[in-house]
Design a protein around this motif. Structure first.
Motif, PDB file in Angstrom:
ATOM      1  N   PRO A 230       0.707  -1.220  -0.179  1.00  0.00           N
ATOM      2  CA  PRO A 230       0.207   0.122  -0.052  1.00  0.00           C
ATOM      3  C   PRO A 230       0.877   1.178   0.004  1.00  0.00           C
ATOM      4  CG  PRO A 230      -0.513  -1.400   1.626  1.00  0.00           C
ATOM      5  CD  PRO A 230       0.735  -2.071   1.348  1.00  0.00           C
ATOM      6  N   ILE A 256      19.789   2.188  13.158  1.00  0.00           N
ATOM      7  CA  ILE A 256      19.209   0.961  13.033  1.00  0.00           C
ATOM      8  C   ILE A 256      19.391   0.052  14.265  1.00  0.00           C
ATOM      9  CG2 ILE A 256      19.842  -1.180  11.873  1.00  0.00           C
ATOM     10  CD1 ILE A 256      18.931   0.903   9.862  1.00  0.00           C
ATOM     11  N   GLY A 259      16.428   0.247  16.499  1.00  0.00           N
ATOM     12  CA  GLY A 259      15.129  -0.491  16.146  1.00  0.00           C
ATOM     13  C   GLY A 259      14.273   0.157  15.213  1.00  0.00           C
ATOM     14  N   ILE A 261      13.516   1.035  11.306  1.00  0.00           N
ATOM     15  CA  ILE A 261      13.891   0.801   9.948  1.00  0.00           C
ATOM     16  C   ILE A 261      13.401   1.985   9.139  1.00  0.00           C
ATOM     17  CG2 ILE A 261      13.897  -0.917   7.875  1.00  0.00           C
ATOM     18  CD1 ILE A 261      15.052  -2.195  10.449  1.00  0.00           C
ATOM     19  N   THR A 299       1.516   5.899   8.394  1.00  0.00           N
ATOM     20  CA  THR A 299       0.454   7.008   8.749  1.00  0.00           C
ATOM     21  C   THR A 299       0.898   8.129   9.558  1.00  0.00           C
ATOM     22  OG1 THR A 299       0.273   5.984  11.119  1.00  0.00           O
ATOM     23  CG2 THR A 299      -1.248   4.822   9.573  1.00  0.00           C
ATOM     24  N   GLU A 301       0.696   9.411  12.187  1.00  0.00           N
ATOM     25  CA  GLU A 301       1.020   9.083  13.719  1.00  0.00           C
ATOM     26  C   GLU A 301       2.486   8.434  13.779  1.00  0.00           C
ATOM     27  OE1 GLU A 301      -1.858   8.229  12.460  1.00  0.00           O
ATOM     28  OE2 GLU A 301      -3.271   9.415  13.315  1.00  0.00           O
ATOM     29  N   GLU A 302       2.434   7.342  12.927  1.00  0.00           N
ATOM     30  CA  GLU A 302       3.770   6.633  12.884  1.00  0.00           C
ATOM     31  C   GLU A 302       4.927   7.462  12.438  1.00  0.00           C
ATOM     32  OE1 GLU A 302       1.919   2.215  11.574  1.00  0.00           O
ATOM     33  OE2 GLU A 302       2.683   3.635   9.949  1.00  0.00           O
ATOM     34  N   GLU A 305       6.012   9.949  15.042  1.00  0.00           N
ATOM     35  CA  GLU A 305       6.574   9.323  16.251  1.00  0.00           C
ATOM     36  C   GLU A 305       8.115   8.943  15.536  1.00  0.00           C
ATOM     37  OE1 GLU A 305       7.447   5.871  16.692  1.00  0.00           O
ATOM     38  OE2 GLU A 305       7.988   5.895  18.602  1.00  0.00           O
ATOM     39  N   ARG A 309      11.924  10.045  16.932  1.00  0.00           N
ATOM     40  CA  ARG A 309      13.096   9.272  17.376  1.00  0.00           C
ATOM     41  C   ARG A 309      14.194   9.314  16.824  1.00  0.00           C
ATOM     42  NH1 ARG A 309      10.686   3.403  16.894  1.00  0.00           N
ATOM     43  NH2 ARG A 309      12.531   2.664  18.383  1.00  0.00           N
TER      44      ARG A 309
ATOM     45  N   ARG B 121      23.807  -5.815  15.350  1.00  0.00           N
ATOM     46  CA  ARG B 121      22.216  -6.784  15.553  1.00  0.00           C
ATOM     47  C   ARG B 121      22.412  -7.920  15.121  1.00  0.00           C
ATOM     48  NH1 ARG B 121      17.873  -2.329  14.509  1.00  0.00           N
ATOM     49  NH2 ARG B 121      16.961  -4.145  13.148  1.00  0.00           N
ATOM     50  N   PRO B 230      14.750  -5.496  17.554  1.00  0.00           N
ATOM     51  CA  PRO B 230      14.700  -5.260  18.869  1.00  0.00           C
ATOM     52  C   PRO B 230      13.344  -5.546  19.525  1.00  0.00           C
ATOM     53  CG  PRO B 230      15.047  -3.157  17.461  1.00  0.00           C
ATOM     54  CD  PRO B 230      14.775  -4.577  16.526  1.00  0.00           C
ATOM     55  N   ALA B 257      -5.291  -6.346   3.282  1.00  0.00           N
ATOM     56  CA  ALA B 257      -5.413  -5.504   1.970  1.00  0.00           C
ATOM     57  C   ALA B 257      -5.395  -4.012   2.439  1.00  0.00           C
ATOM     58  CB  ALA B 257      -6.763  -5.835   1.208  1.00  0.00           C
ATOM     59  N   GLU B 258      -5.860  -3.807   3.694  1.00  0.00           N
ATOM     60  CA  GLU B 258      -5.669  -2.457   4.274  1.00  0.00           C
ATOM     61  C   GLU B 258      -4.218  -1.840   4.640  1.00  0.00           C
ATOM     62  OE1 GLU B 258      -8.500  -1.094   4.992  1.00  0.00           O
ATOM     63  OE2 GLU B 258      -7.916   0.834   5.950  1.00  0.00           O
ATOM     64  N   GLY B 259      -3.186  -2.629   4.349  1.00  0.00           N
ATOM     65  CA  GLY B 259      -1.901  -2.296   4.420  1.00  0.00           C
ATOM     66  C   GLY B 259      -1.300  -2.576   5.747  1.00  0.00           C
ATOM     67  N   THR B 299       5.808   0.726  19.035  1.00  0.00           N
ATOM     68  CA  THR B 299       5.763   1.622  20.323  1.00  0.00           C
ATOM     69  C   THR B 299       4.289   1.744  20.865  1.00  0.00           C
ATOM     70  OG1 THR B 299       5.401   3.552  18.800  1.00  0.00           O
ATOM     71  CG2 THR B 299       7.795   2.850  19.125  1.00  0.00           C
ATOM     72  N   GLU B 301       2.264   4.233  20.689  1.00  0.00           N
ATOM     73  CA  GLU B 301       1.681   5.019  19.743  1.00  0.00           C
ATOM     74  C   GLU B 301       1.228   4.290  18.306  1.00  0.00           C
ATOM     75  OE1 GLU B 301       4.403   5.733  21.003  1.00  0.00           O
ATOM     76  OE2 GLU B 301       4.203   7.461  22.150  1.00  0.00           O
ATOM     77  N   GLU B 302       2.238   3.501  17.917  1.00  0.00           N
ATOM     78  CA  GLU B 302       2.027   2.552  16.549  1.00  0.00           C
ATOM     79  C   GLU B 302       0.993   1.489  16.912  1.00  0.00           C
ATOM     80  OE1 GLU B 302       6.692   2.375  14.821  1.00  0.00           O
ATOM     81  OE2 GLU B 302       6.124   1.019  16.173  1.00  0.00           O
ATOM     82  N   GLU B 305      -2.643   2.992  17.255  1.00  0.00           N
ATOM     83  CA  GLU B 305      -3.105   3.257  16.087  1.00  0.00           C
ATOM     84  C   GLU B 305      -3.464   2.229  15.330  1.00  0.00           C
ATOM     85  OE1 GLU B 305      -1.403   3.152  12.773  1.00  0.00           O
ATOM     86  OE2 GLU B 305      -2.841   4.332  11.851  1.00  0.00           O
ATOM     87  N   ARG B 309      -7.105   0.712  13.707  1.00  0.00           N
ATOM     88  CA  ARG B 309      -7.434   0.423  12.381  1.00  0.00           C
ATOM     89  C   ARG B 309      -7.816  -0.996  12.316  1.00  0.00           C
ATOM     90  NH1 ARG B 309      -2.270   1.602   9.341  1.00  0.00           N
ATOM     91  NH2 ARG B 309      -3.376   1.266   7.462  1.00  0.00           N
TER      92      ARG B 309
END
Lengths: 500, 500
Positions: A230, A256, A259, A261, A299, A301-302, A305, A309, B121, B230, B257-259, B299, B301-302, B305, B309
């Motif tokens: 998407p 990295i 954590g 990406i 999104t 929000e993502e 955030e 960071r 890592r 992480p 499908a919503e991603g 996180t 927040e993630e 969210e 969804r």
């Protein structure tokens, strides 16, 4: 850099006789307009993006159907004629360079998108479909095909599969390998072959992973089922300045290690920044020893955030300035410099040689400092642009090809970068393939036994070595000539690499 | 299900003579305690997790050093003795089932974690290290190894590489293939071989991807460099009920499908829910036709969210009830049912047969409805638990093995599920491997030419077929006997599969 092996020597008369024989065989299976052999027609096919090496093919075949591909392969197999598959010819390592006595099999007519399935998020496309055309076709469904090589406007999915292409977003979204479900094509004998499946994983040996990146050595690809992802709702980019390349290199590893990406994590050093800023006016910090571009997508929000960071990590690692794109226009401006690094280098030097090695991410600063030492040693400048997040370097060595001594020093400089990358635990190519260009480097990367193992796998598909011969895997003799593999009293030895 | 090929027939005296010869050769290269051949010592090795098929090996070798592994392989190669590598023996498809005239090479002593590198890592571990031990060793750095097969407390990383293992989190974090950088080991001749590198990608043919999932057929693995990721700050799980399996199947496809890529997306049907609820009291909705477990991690927040969804999509797709875990204890309770699906099935039926096919995600509802029809056709019940996000089914056919007719119907039922999965565009195994169990199914999945191509690649590593012979790739004769490949007038044919 490293000259490819000379094609087999045949007299002009022998070549013409061979050509007539091959043309006759192919005329029986192809319409007249699908066959080229006059030199004015075959000249456009004499090289790919590695323009330094040129060779006209015996014949160019442009089949239009799968049956014709099979028939061309069968005819060539019967005559023991080499076959070199070709997509758009944008490759940078000479993987599609023709064979003097071979047929160049162009997939240009295989340019149809057969299916876009938004529900399963897949697309079935013919091998000659352009990378960007897939994303354009998927756009109405809010989807796109993630791997984005710089040449994506022109390069084809078949070529992407052959080279396992990446792009600036492959850090987050993976290489071609991670975005392809199934590949269909034909063996050297003209038999249909399917690699992978449209579902998760396949049992038995993973021949799909093997064919991806095999540079036309195992099969001729006619269609590919790719994954679609998407389109993210938002993308923002951080531009961070550093007064020291070591700090910038460490910042990449720290992002990295945190954590995160990022959707992209690119680095440019001062000479490169100066060259591109003069060219595209992206607003880069000309006083910085290095700048990083860090992108976040997702999104809102993502993104908010993650940008927060990443900014904190970059500041902690000593960034002297940080700017975050405020809108899409500014984001594209930040990227415009990075995307124009190659043409910008062409403006400040008559010639440049682009390397493509990789190193473990934590060695970024080390390789930059090593390259700085090499600039003194070889008396040439080098501008650096990196897919930093992947540890994939693109040092551009600046030189004048008309000066034989500079060319020679440039070749030594390039080989030194590759060998140093391998010694640091990296590889001689990240995403441009081996082709003919890096055959010698393969002698550095792999032992004689490892190259022999690859030959054995190649023979398991192509016993007589007719598919793209003379590419990718160096012969033992070639490595011995390059001085990287010695045969002493019948025993193979492999010279020790320097330790870092 | 499908009985493996009978081992080569030798008289007892011939077997004892051969055993003496092999023991003598291995005694020259191994300490006495590293060699077992008396039947009371070799019996524990006679099967792996596929306990229906048992075979004592000629000899068990337990080397402790790489030099000893090489020496065992050289000795076996010289005597043309088959070698079957073995990790913890938790595999479910008989991949580590011994060869009657072969050496079982146990990697049990290769149990050291050689390096944890939080900066890059990565972890370098010996092949016999348990999957969970890697995450435990990485935990002080806030890192873990992502692939998590149900057997992770016992199974080894070498076995994970051999089977390309997944787990409930592989939808988001990938299979073993996506989490391994480098594999080192020895060829059938006892020569050292390295697959991959510690940096991005490697040039030439992708032999790393080839060795991963090769079920011990190409090389013996001694150490593995894995990626670490992480530990997410937070994980929460949605439990959603549906009154119709088609709605639940469609909801899975809609979430993807919503991603959204959930950290886990699992599905259980009503018979399975009833069985596990009675066993572990996870609080499952006993009235639901199917329940879904959808996990989000990251996180706070993630997670918030993504949970929002996913809940919206599930509601839109007709979920009749939705619960979100409020704390870690509740999240673990939601998962406790899923993780105990297999033992719970053991409580409601004397025996069960677990299948492991895959289908394209959009066909989830179709396969569930097809399995419901098969229940009537074969007169047996089937409880379904799925890695739904991956389209990986684990139907558990319930039967009584002491009833020969039930066993026969169960085998037909299982074969029908596999063939139907293939016909829907899926595969006969998602994560449990082929081993001896699914040899016949490979005749359904692949054409004679495709199986022959795998044999050719196998021979490129192992000319005489000494590494784990008789597994993974079916012979043409076997497929002909299974009725899935016909030789007619010298021509191979492949019966048409039904179309869905």
């Amino acid at each position: 850099m490293n000259a490819p092996s000379a094609p087999a020597q045949l007299s002009q008369i022998e070549r013409i006789a061979r050509q007539a024989e091959v043309v006759r065989a192919l005329q029986a299976v192809l319409p007249a307009h699908a066959l080229l052999w006059h030199s004015e027609d075959t000249t456009p096919y004499e090289c790919d993006g590695l323009t330094a090496y040129r060779q006209r093919p015996l014949v160019v075949a442009l089949p239009e159907t799968e049956d014709q591909v099979a028939a061309v392969l069968k005819a060539c197999h019967a005559l023991a004629v080499p076959v070199v598959a070709r997509g758009a010819g944008t490759g940078l390592s000479g993987g599609a360079m023709p064979h003097a006595l071979g047929v160049t099999l162009s997939l240009a007519k295989f340019n149809r998108i057969l299916r876009i399935d938004p529900r399963s998020r897949t697309a079935l496309v013919q091998a000659g479909v352009r990378n960007l055309a897939i994303s354009e076709a998927a756009a109405p469904h809010g989807l796109y095909y993630a791997p984005d090589p710089s040449s994506q406007i022109a390069c084809t999915i078949g070529g992407n599969v052959a080279e396992n292409s990446g792009g600036v977003h492959c850090l987050k979204y993976g290489l071609t390998l991670h975005n392809v479900l199934q590949v269909r094509g034909f063996t050297v004998e003209g038999a249909p072959i399917t690699f992978g499946a449209e579902a998760l994983d396949t049992p038995g040996l993973d021949l799909l992973s093997l064919v991806i990146g095999s540079e036309g050595m195992l099969a001729v690809i006619t269609d590919v089922t790719v994954k679609l992802v998407p389109k993210p709702l938002l993308a923002r980019c951080i531009m961070a300045s550093f007064d020291d390349v070591r700090k910038a290199g460490d910042a990449v590893a720290s992002v990295i290690a945190e954590g995160i990406i990022p959707a992209g994590l690119e680095m440019m050093d001062k000479p490169m920044t100066a060259a591109v800023e003069d060219f595209v006016h992206a607003g880069y910090d000309l006083n910085a020893a290095a700048i990083l571009l860090c992108e976040s997508d997702g999104t809102p929000e993502e993104v908010e955030e993650e940008i927060g960071r990443m900014s904190a990590v970059l500041r902690r690692c000593g960034a002297t300035a940080i700017a975050v794109s405020r809108d899409e226009a500014e984001r594209l401006r930040f990227w415009s410099g990075r995307k124009n690094a190659f043409p910008a280098s062409g403006r400040i030097s008559p010639d440049y040689m682009c390397m493509d090695s990789t190193i473990p991410r934590k060695r970024l600063a080390d390789i930059l400092l090593a390259i700085a030492e090499m600039e003194k040693k070889y008396g040439l400048r080098c501008a650096n642009v990196f897919h930093a997040g992947d540890g994939n370097l693109h040092p551009l060595i600046l030189f004048d090809a008309n000066d034989a001594d500079q060319l020679h020093r440039c070749e030594l400089f390039g080989a030194d970068i590759l060998e140093t990358s391998v010694a640091m635990g990296g590889t001689v190519t990240g995403e441009h393939g081996v082709g003919v260009e890096k055959l010698n480097s393969m002698c550095v990367q792999f032992s004689a036994e490892e190259n022999a193992q690859m030959f054995a796998v190649k023979r398991a598909f192509d016993t007589n070595g007719l598919l793209n011969p003379g590419k990718v895997i160096p012969t033992l003799q070639r490595c011995a000539e390059y001085g990287k593999m010695l045969v002493r009293a019948g025993q193979l030895t492999h010279p020790e690499l320097p330790r870092f």
